[in-house]
Design a protein around this motif. Structure first.
Motif, PDB file in Angstrom:
ATOM      1  N   GLY A 115      12.115  -6.421  -3.550  1.00 18.91           N
ATOM      2  CA  GLY A 115      11.422  -7.561  -4.128  1.00 18.91           C
ATOM      3  C   GLY A 115       9.919  -7.459  -4.208  1.00 18.91           C
ATOM      4  O   GLY A 115       9.272  -8.400  -4.682  1.00 18.91           O
ATOM      5  N   VAL A 116       9.320  -6.344  -3.742  1.00 25.31           N
ATOM      6  CA  VAL A 116       7.865  -6.253  -3.825  1.00 25.31           C
ATOM      7  C   VAL A 116       7.442  -6.127  -5.287  1.00 25.31           C
ATOM      8  O   VAL A 116       8.219  -5.740  -6.160  1.00 25.31           O
ATOM      9  N   ASP A 117       6.185  -6.441  -5.543  1.00 22.33           N
ATOM     10  CA  ASP A 117       5.708  -6.626  -6.911  1.00 22.33           C
ATOM     11  C   ASP A 117       4.784  -5.517  -7.393  1.00 22.33           C
ATOM     12  O   ASP A 117       4.144  -5.666  -8.440  1.00 22.33           O
ATOM     13  N   GLY A 118       4.700  -4.422  -6.671  1.00 24.57           N
ATOM     14  CA  GLY A 118       3.876  -3.324  -7.125  1.00 24.57           C
ATOM     15  C   GLY A 118       3.254  -2.583  -5.962  1.00 24.57           C
ATOM     16  O   GLY A 118       3.574  -2.825  -4.786  1.00 24.57           O
ATOM     17  N   PHE A 119       2.336  -1.663  -6.303  1.00 25.94           N
ATOM     18  CA  PHE A 119       1.739  -0.785  -5.295  1.00 25.94           C
ATOM     19  C   PHE A 119       0.259  -0.562  -5.576  1.00 25.94           C
ATOM     20  O   PHE A 119      -0.151  -0.341  -6.718  1.00 25.94           O
ATOM     21  N   ARG A 120      -0.532  -0.603  -4.506  1.00 21.76           N
ATOM     22  CA  ARG A 120      -1.869  -0.046  -4.508  1.00 21.76           C
ATOM     23  C   ARG A 120      -1.719   1.363  -3.950  1.00 21.76           C
ATOM     24  O   ARG A 120      -1.203   1.558  -2.852  1.00 21.76           O
ATOM     25  N   ASP A 173       0.853  -1.184   0.000  1.00 19.68           N
ATOM     26  CA  ASP A 173       0.000   0.000   0.000  1.00 19.68           C
ATOM     27  C   ASP A 173       0.893   1.239   0.000  1.00 19.68           C
ATOM     28  O   ASP A 173       1.752   1.393   0.876  1.00 19.68           O
ATOM     29  N   LEU A 174       0.708   2.107  -0.982  1.00 15.58           N
ATOM     30  CA  LEU A 174       1.489   3.334  -1.118  1.00 15.58           C
ATOM     31  C   LEU A 174       0.611   4.509  -0.699  1.00 15.58           C
ATOM     32  O   LEU A 174      -0.389   4.807  -1.355  1.00 15.58           O
ATOM     33  N   VAL A 175       0.970   5.180   0.397  1.00 20.05           N
ATOM     34  CA  VAL A 175       0.159   6.275   0.942  1.00 20.05           C
ATOM     35  C   VAL A 175       1.007   7.544   0.889  1.00 20.05           C
ATOM     36  O   VAL A 175       1.763   7.846   1.817  1.00 20.05           O
ATOM     37  N   VAL A 176       0.896   8.270  -0.215  1.00 18.85           N
ATOM     38  CA  VAL A 176       1.783   9.430  -0.412  1.00 18.85           C
ATOM     39  C   VAL A 176       1.020  10.709  -0.723  1.00 18.85           C
ATOM     40  O   VAL A 176       1.621  11.715  -1.103  1.00 18.85           O
ATOM     41  N   ASN A 177      -0.304  10.702  -0.558  1.00 11.66           N
ATOM     42  CA  ASN A 177      -1.015  11.975  -0.541  1.00 11.66           C
ATOM     43  C   ASN A 177      -0.706  12.723   0.750  1.00 11.66           C
ATOM     44  O   ASN A 177      -0.685  13.948   0.784  1.00 11.66           O
ATOM     45  N   HIS A 178      -0.460  11.962   1.817  1.00  9.19           N
ATOM     46  CA  HIS A 178      -0.225  12.550   3.131  1.00  9.19           C
ATOM     47  C   HIS A 178       0.721  11.660   3.916  1.00  9.19           C
ATOM     48  O   HIS A 178       0.946  10.496   3.567  1.00  9.19           O
ATOM     49  N   THR A 179       1.273  12.207   4.977  1.00 10.18           N
ATOM     50  CA  THR A 179       2.079  11.452   5.926  1.00 10.18           C
ATOM     51  C   THR A 179       1.425  11.566   7.295  1.00 10.18           C
ATOM     52  O   THR A 179       0.388  12.217   7.456  1.00 10.18           O
ATOM     53  N   SER A 180       2.045  10.951   8.282  1.00  6.33           N
ATOM     54  CA  SER A 180       1.684  11.247   9.670  1.00  6.33           C
ATOM     55  C   SER A 180       2.251  12.605  10.052  1.00  6.33           C
ATOM     56  O   SER A 180       3.272  13.039   9.513  1.00  6.33           O
ATOM     57  N   ASP A 181       1.601  13.272  11.012  1.00  6.45           N
ATOM     58  CA  ASP A 181       2.187  14.516  11.520  1.00  6.45           C
ATOM     59  C   ASP A 181       3.420  14.247  12.373  1.00  6.45           C
ATOM     60  O   ASP A 181       4.111  15.186  12.778  1.00  6.45           O
ATOM     61  N   GLU A 182       3.721  12.952  12.629  1.00  2.00           N
ATOM     62  CA  GLU A 182       4.946  12.597  13.337  1.00  2.00           C
ATOM     63  C   GLU A 182       6.082  12.218  12.382  1.00  2.00           C
ATOM     64  O   GLU A 182       7.179  11.884  12.845  1.00  2.00           O
ATOM     65  N   HIS A 183       5.813  12.253  11.074  1.00  3.54           N
ATOM     66  CA  HIS A 183       6.885  11.967  10.122  1.00  3.54           C
ATOM     67  C   HIS A 183       7.957  13.057  10.237  1.00  3.54           C
ATOM     68  O   HIS A 183       7.631  14.242  10.391  1.00  3.54           O
TER      69      HIS A 183
END
Length: 571
Positions: A213-218, A118-128
């Motif tokens: 080695g991962v095979d892609g992203f949602r 799972d690729l979550v790159v619209n936002h991060t945590s505010d602790e990033h």
């Protein structure tokens, strides 16, 4: 009925010899979504983990799926169950470690199963660390990595956008006296993709995972990474209606493809979750010649039973649902590709939402499985769907855990003075925790999910509905899914045939054909609690001599479809 034997899944790249040579591997593939927090707990702390997923890989291999979409397992404060990420290049200790992840990856690959992150790159945590730096001062080098704006008139928010989790999409940060944008929870600040440094940091992270080695992203709400700049900086009266998606989205996705996927060997999968997009948008996103994403998740069909908001459920309208799905089939028939789903970690259970989860639970679970998997596109199975898991009805709001449901309940009851019972009824029907109760493995304590206390209670019906009971049953939802998956692997008509909806105005019948060259498959499904006589133009003259490939009742009901009966014929 002709039996369809399930098979041990091979490398999906080897399954396309039955289809035209140009067809990508995912046209014959089926993807299974694992929500790790609720799948299986290996260490007794009440939270599912990577060790639990590893322990259940044989279950998925026997089901026959080609890929696992793994919901977020990155370090996170868990305000939104992992969709608020603190570190993109590690594993949260609650789920395990990078070494455990590598073991999962290797063991899945040994079984011919790919892993999609799972690729979550619209936002991060505010602790990033990026946001911690960004909010520290107005002149910090990472200030422009997020969306910051000065207050409007009388200290108002920069525009009228609302958060998907209730309340405004802007929060005032006391350190610098400016607002930051968060389309979701206030702990999920939006990244500013206008900044090329942000984009390169994301691409670097994606390459790191692919190299592992991962095979892609949602890709979570990926169309929102591009914002309508005139609205972001607009007046406080700007409308919060419609999508915030900006026109730059195609540039960003094409750049992502060049920087991450171009030149790589192997068969990767990219699927973008894209709320609010049109069919015309989807054609552009999924046109292989444009090199953006392989397929998208759209929300039109799962929004039809919602009234003024998500928690205002409407009765199921089969005619509207058929029209919607058929429009997307037709719209992406020549260019692009569909993702096929009826439930996931954000949606209620399909058998409760679209079927009859009491008297005809097996029949309606298998009917919708047959209908969905016989559409053209890549089917996605959500954990528990393969045994007909149902929605849960907890007694009080204190039993729920989802931030969206909790915020909605508090706002509706406290601010708008709605009755707690009516608000809770909406949460019962549409809340995300319906999909997030523990996977029901057996009839032991907590459904065999954990030896400890689960982070959210199991559905009370687990003694009757569980993997062990279903797989031992004469009528098994699991075995029905096995047969459907094997059909997609082995019959190119299922993967690539043209789709034609029959009787679009019929209020009970879901019927369509799939055609490839001179081969034709026919689906007849009675989505109701009462028998349906087979008559009219939608019954081919030669159905009496057709081969019944698969059905969810024993024998052939001949002149009538029984309640929630589905049949697949080869004409």
């Amino acid at each position: 009925m002709t039996a369809v034997e399930p098979r041990t899944p091979a490398d999906p790249a080897t399954t396309t010899e039955l289809a035209p040579a140009a067809a990508p591997w995912w046209t014959t593939a089926v993807v299974y979504q694992v929500y790790p927090r609720s799948f299986a707990d290996s260490d007794g702390d009440g939270i599912g983990d990577l060790g639990g997923v590893r322990a259940k890989l044989d279950h998925l291999a026997e089901l026959g799926v080609d890929a696992i979409w793994l919901s977020p397992v990155y370090p996170s404060p868990q305000h939104d169950n992992g969709y608020d990420i603190r570190d993109y290049q590690d594993i949260d200790p609650v789920f395990g470690s990078l070494e455990e992840f590598d073991a999962l990856l290797a063991e899945a690959h040994e079984r011919g199963i790919k892993i999609v992150m799972d690729l979550v790159v619209n936002h991060t945590s505010d602790e990033h660390p990026w946001f911690v730096e960004s909010r520290s001062s107005t002149d910090n080098p990472k200030r422009d990595w997020y969306w910051w704006r000065q207050p409007g008139a009388a200290g108002a928010e920069p525009n009228g956008w609302g958060s998907a989790f209730s309340g405004p999409a802007w929060t005032l940060d006391e350190t610098t006296g400016e607002y930051y944008l968060h389309l979701f929870a206030k702990q999920q600040p939006d990244l500013n993709w206008e900044n090329p440094e942000v984009r390169q940091a994301v691409y670097s992270m994606m390459n790191w995972w692919l190299d592992r080695g991962v095979d892609g992203f949602r890709m979570d709400v990926i169309n929102f990474i591009a914002k309508q700049l005139d609205l972001v900086s607009g007046p406080a009266a700007a409308s919060d209606e419609g999508s915030p998606m900006g026109a730059q989205i195609h540039d960003y996705l094409q750049e992502m493809h060049r920087e991450v996927f171009a030149g790589r060997t192997g068969a990767h999968l990219t699927v973008g979750e894209m709320p609010g997009v049109s069919i015309d948008d989807a054609v552009l996103f999924t046109d292989a010649a444009r090199a953006e994403v392989d397929m998208i998740f759209q929300f039109e069909h799962v929004s039809l039973d919602q009234g003024v908001h998500k928690f205002d459920p409407l009765p199921r309208n089969l005619v509207a649902l058929k029209r919607s799905l058929a429009r997307w089939q037709e719209g992406l028939a020549e260019t692009g590709w569909n993702s096929l789903y009826l439930n996931n970690h954000d949606q209620p259970r399909l058998v409760s939402r679209f079927g009859n989860d009491t008297e005809f639970r097996y029949e309606s679970a298998t009917l919708w499985a047959l209908v969905l998997h016989l559409h053209r596109g890549t089917p996605y199975i959500y954990q528990g769907e393969e045994i007909g898991m149902t929605n849960v009805r907890f007694e009080g709001i204190e039993d729920y855990r989802d931030i969206e449901s909790l915020n909605h309940y508090r706002e509706a009851v406290e601010q708008f003075d709605q009755s707690p019972a009516s608000v809770l009824a909406g949460v019962h029907a549409m809340g995300r925790d319906n999909a997030r109760t523990p996977m029901q493995w057996d009839a032991s304590a907590h459904a065999g999910f954990t030896t400890g206390t689960p982070w959210i209670a199991a559905n009370p019906n687990f003694p009757e509905i569980n993997v062990a009971a279903d797989r031992a049953a004469e009528r098994s939802v699991f075995r029905f899914y096995q047969q459907l998956i094997a059909l997609r692997h082995d019959d190119p008509v299922v993967a690539l045939g043209d789709f034609e909806l029959l009787e679009p105005e019929h209020e009970k019948l879901y019927a369509f054909t799939r055609t490839l060259d001179d081969r034709v498959l026919l689906v007849l499904a009675n989505a109701s609690d009462t028998p349906l006589t087979l008559q009219g133009e939608w019954v081919p003259d030669d159905i009496s001599g057709a081969e019944l490939l698969l059905g969810n009742y024993a024998g052939d009901g001949a002149a009538a479809l029984r309640p929630w009966e589905a049949r697949l014929y080869r004409l």
